[in-house]
Design a protein around this motif. Structure first.
Motif, PDB file in Angstrom:
ATOM      1  N   GLY A   1      11.431   2.322   5.336  1.00  0.00           N
ATOM      2  CA  GLY A   1      11.100   2.146   6.744  1.00  0.00           C
ATOM      3  C   GLY A   1       9.678   2.569   7.071  1.00  0.00           C
ATOM      4  N   TYR A   2       8.849   2.728   6.031  1.00  0.00           N
ATOM      5  CA  TYR A   2       7.429   3.115   6.161  1.00  0.00           C
ATOM      6  C   TYR A   2       7.239   4.537   6.691  1.00  0.00           C
ATOM      7  CZ  TYR A   2       7.013  -1.967   5.834  1.00  0.00           C
ATOM      8  OH  TYR A   2       7.124  -3.269   5.446  1.00  0.00           O
ATOM      9  N   ARG A   3       8.284   5.361   6.566  1.00  0.00           N
ATOM     10  CA  ARG A   3       8.182   6.757   6.998  1.00  0.00           C
ATOM     11  C   ARG A   3       7.266   7.503   6.024  1.00  0.00           C
ATOM     12  NH1 ARG A   3       9.164   8.807  11.472  1.00  0.00           N
ATOM     13  NH2 ARG A   3      10.937   7.409  11.612  1.00  0.00           N
ATOM     14  N   PRO A   4       6.215   8.182   6.503  1.00  0.00           N
ATOM     15  CA  PRO A   4       5.345   8.936   5.594  1.00  0.00           C
ATOM     16  C   PRO A   4       6.137   9.984   4.810  1.00  0.00           C
ATOM     17  CG  PRO A   4       4.287   8.688   7.717  1.00  0.00           C
ATOM     18  CD  PRO A   4       5.717   8.211   7.883  1.00  0.00           C
ATOM     19  N   ALA A   5       5.845  10.071   3.529  1.00  0.00           N
ATOM     20  CA  ALA A   5       6.516  11.041   2.658  1.00  0.00           C
ATOM     21  C   ALA A   5       5.766  12.357   2.672  1.00  0.00           C
ATOM     22  CB  ALA A   5       6.577  10.496   1.232  1.00  0.00           C
ATOM     23  N   VAL A   6       6.497  13.442   2.609  1.00  0.00           N
ATOM     24  CA  VAL A   6       5.903  14.759   2.421  1.00  0.00           C
ATOM     25  C   VAL A   6       5.885  14.980   0.912  1.00  0.00           C
ATOM     26  CG1 VAL A   6       6.137  17.229   2.832  1.00  0.00           C
ATOM     27  CG2 VAL A   6       6.770  15.594   4.628  1.00  0.00           C
ATOM     28  N   LEU A   7       4.709  15.066   0.343  1.00  0.00           N
ATOM     29  CA  LEU A   7       4.570  15.153  -1.108  1.00  0.00           C
ATOM     30  C   LEU A   7       4.263  16.590  -1.510  1.00  0.00           C
ATOM     31  CD1 LEU A   7       2.447  11.918  -1.561  1.00  0.00           C
ATOM     32  CD2 LEU A   7       4.907  12.187  -1.891  1.00  0.00           C
ATOM     33  N   THR A   8       5.299  17.339  -1.835  1.00  0.00           N
ATOM     34  CA  THR A   8       5.115  18.704  -2.310  1.00  0.00           C
ATOM     35  C   THR A   8       5.573  18.766  -3.757  1.00  0.00           C
ATOM     36  OG1 THR A   8       7.295  19.293  -1.454  1.00  0.00           O
ATOM     37  CG2 THR A   8       5.414  19.775  -0.043  1.00  0.00           C
ATOM     38  N   GLY A   9       4.811  19.416  -4.587  1.00  0.00           N
ATOM     39  CA  GLY A   9       5.161  19.539  -5.984  1.00  0.00           C
ATOM     40  C   GLY A   9       4.986  18.263  -6.789  1.00  0.00           C
ATOM     41  N   VAL A  10       4.317  17.273  -6.206  1.00  0.00           N
ATOM     42  CA  VAL A  10       4.080  16.001  -6.882  1.00  0.00           C
ATOM     43  C   VAL A  10       2.628  16.002  -7.352  1.00  0.00           C
ATOM     44  CG1 VAL A  10       4.018  13.492  -6.554  1.00  0.00           C
ATOM     45  CG2 VAL A  10       5.750  14.854  -5.393  1.00  0.00           C
ATOM     46  N   PRO A  11       2.378  15.787  -8.662  1.00  0.00           N
ATOM     47  CA  PRO A  11       0.999  15.865  -9.144  1.00  0.00           C
ATOM     48  C   PRO A  11       0.105  14.748  -8.606  1.00  0.00           C
ATOM     49  CG  PRO A  11       2.469  15.160 -10.907  1.00  0.00           C
ATOM     50  CD  PRO A  11       3.330  15.525  -9.723  1.00  0.00           C
ATOM     51  N   PHE A  12       0.711  13.605  -8.244  1.00  0.00           N
ATOM     52  CA  PHE A  12      -0.045  12.490  -7.679  1.00  0.00           C
ATOM     53  C   PHE A  12       0.956  11.492  -7.111  1.00  0.00           C
ATOM     54  CE2 PHE A  12       0.587  11.772 -12.206  1.00  0.00           C
ATOM     55  CZ  PHE A  12       1.271  10.566 -12.212  1.00  0.00           C
ATOM     56  N   SER A  13       0.502  10.687  -6.185  1.00  0.00           N
ATOM     57  CA  SER A  13       1.307   9.557  -5.729  1.00  0.00           C
ATOM     58  C   SER A  13       0.481   8.310  -6.011  1.00  0.00           C
ATOM     59  CB  SER A  13       1.657   9.671  -4.251  1.00  0.00           C
ATOM     60  OG  SER A  13       0.513   9.526  -3.452  1.00  0.00           O
ATOM     61  N   PHE A  14       1.146   7.172  -5.983  1.00  0.00           N
ATOM     62  CA  PHE A  14       0.409   5.942  -6.243  1.00  0.00           C
ATOM     63  C   PHE A  14       1.057   4.766  -5.551  1.00  0.00           C
ATOM     64  CE2 PHE A  14       3.395   6.240  -9.862  1.00  0.00           C
ATOM     65  CZ  PHE A  14       3.986   4.981  -9.831  1.00  0.00           C
ATOM     66  N   THR A  15       0.312   3.692  -5.490  1.00  0.00           N
ATOM     67  CA  THR A  15       0.825   2.394  -5.078  1.00  0.00           C
ATOM     68  C   THR A  15       0.820   1.525  -6.316  1.00  0.00           C
ATOM     69  OG1 THR A  15       0.030   2.622  -2.818  1.00  0.00           O
ATOM     70  CG2 THR A  15       0.427   0.378  -3.608  1.00  0.00           C
ATOM     71  N   GLY A  16       1.969   0.947  -6.635  1.00  0.00           N
ATOM     72  CA  GLY A  16       2.099   0.089  -7.806  1.00  0.00           C
ATOM     73  C   GLY A  16       2.128  -1.370  -7.397  1.00  0.00           C
ATOM     74  N   ILE A  17       1.433  -2.184  -8.176  1.00  0.00           N
ATOM     75  CA  ILE A  17       1.395  -3.625  -7.940  1.00  0.00           C
ATOM     76  C   ILE A  17       1.742  -4.317  -9.252  1.00  0.00           C
ATOM     77  CG2 ILE A  17      -0.005  -5.609  -7.246  1.00  0.00           C
ATOM     78  CD1 ILE A  17      -1.880  -3.577  -5.829  1.00  0.00           C
ATOM     79  N   ILE A  18       2.811  -5.082  -9.253  1.00  0.00           N
ATOM     80  CA  ILE A  18       3.176  -5.894 -10.403  1.00  0.00           C
ATOM     81  C   ILE A  18       2.865  -7.339 -10.030  1.00  0.00           C
ATOM     82  CG2 ILE A  18       5.045  -6.666 -11.910  1.00  0.00           C
ATOM     83  CD1 ILE A  18       4.279  -3.656 -12.198  1.00  0.00           C
ATOM     84  N   SER A  19       1.979  -7.958 -10.800  1.00  0.00           N
ATOM     85  CA  SER A  19       1.610  -9.356 -10.576  1.00  0.00           C
ATOM     86  C   SER A  19       2.077 -10.177 -11.762  1.00  0.00           C
ATOM     87  CB  SER A  19       0.089  -9.500 -10.423  1.00  0.00           C
ATOM     88  OG  SER A  19      -0.366  -8.736  -9.334  1.00  0.00           O
ATOM     89  N   LEU A  20       2.720 -11.303 -11.471  1.00  0.00           N
ATOM     90  CA  LEU A  20       3.246 -12.191 -12.492  1.00  0.00           C
ATOM     91  C   LEU A  20       2.660 -13.576 -12.294  1.00  0.00           C
ATOM     92  CD1 LEU A  20       7.015 -11.206 -12.080  1.00  0.00           C
ATOM     93  CD2 LEU A  20       5.322 -10.156 -13.602  1.00  0.00           C
ATOM     94  N   ALA A  21       2.181 -14.182 -13.375  1.00  0.00           N
ATOM     95  CA  ALA A  21       1.656 -15.541 -13.307  1.00  0.00           C
ATOM     96  C   ALA A  21       2.108 -16.286 -14.552  1.00  0.00           C
ATOM     97  CB  ALA A  21       0.137 -15.537 -13.218  1.00  0.00           C
TER      98      ALA A  21
END
Length: 158
Positions: free
Chosen positions: A93-113
């Motif tokens: 629901g696009y609710r911002p996450a509280v990132l505690t104890g997480v070394p990093f967050s990321f956005t992943g993109i999988i592209s298929l062609a």
């Protein structure tokens, strides 16, 4: 899509001999994803997918010693058989996450062609800062994501 940021983004690109539809199923069917998603001897022991923008993408990974690592994120873009984008920086629901104890967050993109009888598979992982990208690279991004892709291909061939 934003241009590649070499200090922030990690990329794995290969041409694999599996059609885009089979790769898509591997990424979007929970039962299938659990068979390949985590490089052995690790396991993915649970998965929940609500395949729509704002929907949940949740996995639980298990280490060889039995420690579990839950991950929850939100799909941002879903283009069947072409593109899948999610992030751990947002909850469903696009609710911002509280990132505690997480070394990093990321956005992943999988592209298929489509390419020949197979697929050009591109996994791009975008980080907020250089430290996060370096930490992800150091923990084995290329080897881990590459091994998982090998498992995806092996499973799709069966």
């Amino acid at each position: 899509m934003d241009p590649l940021a070499p200090t922030l983004d990690l990329v794995l690109e290969r041409v694999i001999d599996v059609p885009p539809e089979a790769v898509w199923k591997a990424w979007t069917d929970p039962a299938t994803l659990m068979t390949w998603f985590t490089p052995a001897p690790w396991k993915t022991i649970d998965c929940e997918i609500d395949l729509r923008p704002g929907g949940i993408f949740r996995t639980v990974m298990q280490s060889p010693d039995g420690t579990t690592f839950p991950n929850v994120g939100c799909y941002l873009e879903v283009v069947p058989n072409e593109r899948l984008v999610w992030t751990g920086a947002l909850l469903p629901g696009y609710r911002p996450a509280v990132l505690t104890g997480v070394p990093f967050s990321f956005t992943g993109i999988i592209s298929l062609a489509p390419e020949g009888h197979g697929t050009r598979y591109t996994a791009r992982v975008m980080h907020a800062d250089e430290a996060g990208a370096k930490a992800h690279a150091a923990m084995g991004f290329h080897a881990g994501w590459g091994a998982a892709l090998d498992q995806l291909v092996a499973g799709a061939r069966r």
